[in-house]
Design a protein around this motif. Structure first.
Motif: not given
Length: 258
Positions: A157-165, A179-186, A198-204
């Motif tokens: 999750l550290s690879y996400l931009e601050p706003e995404e986090q 989030p699981s490790l698989e979800q975090s990788s996605k 936001d839509g992608v985050i919620e779907v995952i």
């Protein structure tokens, strides 16, 4: 801290603290802040101190080396410590007036991170991963420290931009999920592709959670009590599936009778 205070009350300060002179009147503690605090709490106004002549980079390295050896250290503390030491060693390597052994990377053609890995008996990859944690927003980093978020997941999750986090943390609270490790990788992949919203985050988070909620895990140690000791994993699986088949047939007969 309570144990330290008790130890100093009984034996005094056994290991001197390290300090450096910053002018003719003042000294700066490099390592030993907790011992000093314990002494203040006990009303002790003197303690043994070793004074060293250190520049800023050498002081940072000495401080990190002292603190990293603590028995209990949070992942975030370790991450920031490695980061500070890495920057100090790199800075030393840029200076021509230093002959400190810490600059051995120039002599041995080693990268700064290899020095840290060797001195702390960990892999270069693990050093990188701890330093990655420093990219997390405070809320997620605190969850790693509290073990509510696994270390590997925090790294992803550290690879996400601050706003995404920030948005992810919001949905984690809203959906009450981790989030699981698989979800975090996605999430990381979508972020790197500049497609994470936001839509992608919620779907995952929701789709994976629903899928995982249908999983059933049978632990071998729980099953072994029902089987002879010489049964292998395959033997147990065969018996379980045969019993399930019989149960299914029995259910079909019951439904027809009704």
């Amino acid at each position: 801290m309570e144990k330290l205070v008790q130890s100093i009350a009984e034996k005094g300060v056994v290991v001197p603290i390290i300090a450096r002179s910053i002018d003719d009147e003042y000294y700066e503690i490099i390592s030993g802040h907790r011992r000093r605090y314990a002494c203040m709490k006990l009303g002790i106004d003197t303690m043994p101190v070793i004074i060293r002549k250190l520049n800023d980079d050498e002081a940072v390295i000495a401080m990190v080396d002292s603190n990293i050896q603590r028995e209990h250290i949070l992942p975030s503390e370790r991450g920031f410590s490695y980061k500070m030491k890495l920057e100090a060693i790199k800075h030393q390597g840029q200076r021509k007036d230093l002959t400190c052994s810490q600059v051995g990377n120039k002599l041995n053609n080693q990268k700064s991170i290899e020095i840290i890995a060797e001195q702390n008996d960990v892999s270069k990859n693990q050093i990188h991963r701890y330093i990655r944690l420093t990219k997390l927003i405070p809320e997620l980093l605190q969850m790693v420290d509290d073990n509510k978020l696994k270390f590997n997941i925090g790294v992803e999750l550290s690879y996400l931009e601050p706003e995404e986090q920030i948005n992810l943390h919001k949905f984690m609270g809203k959906l009450n999920v981790i989030p699981s490790l698989e979800q975090s990788s996605k999430l990381k992949k979508y972020s790197q592709d500049k497609k994470l919203n936001d839509g992608v985050i919620e779907v995952i988070l929701t789709q994976e959670t629903e899928k995982n909620s249908n999983n059933i895990t049978l632990k071998k140690k729980d099953l072994k009590q029902y089987f002879p000791k010489f049964y292998s994993k395959k033997d147990m699986e065969n018996v379980i599936f045969e019993l399930l088949k019989q149960w299914q047939q029995q259910q079909s007969v019951t439904e027809k009778e009704e």
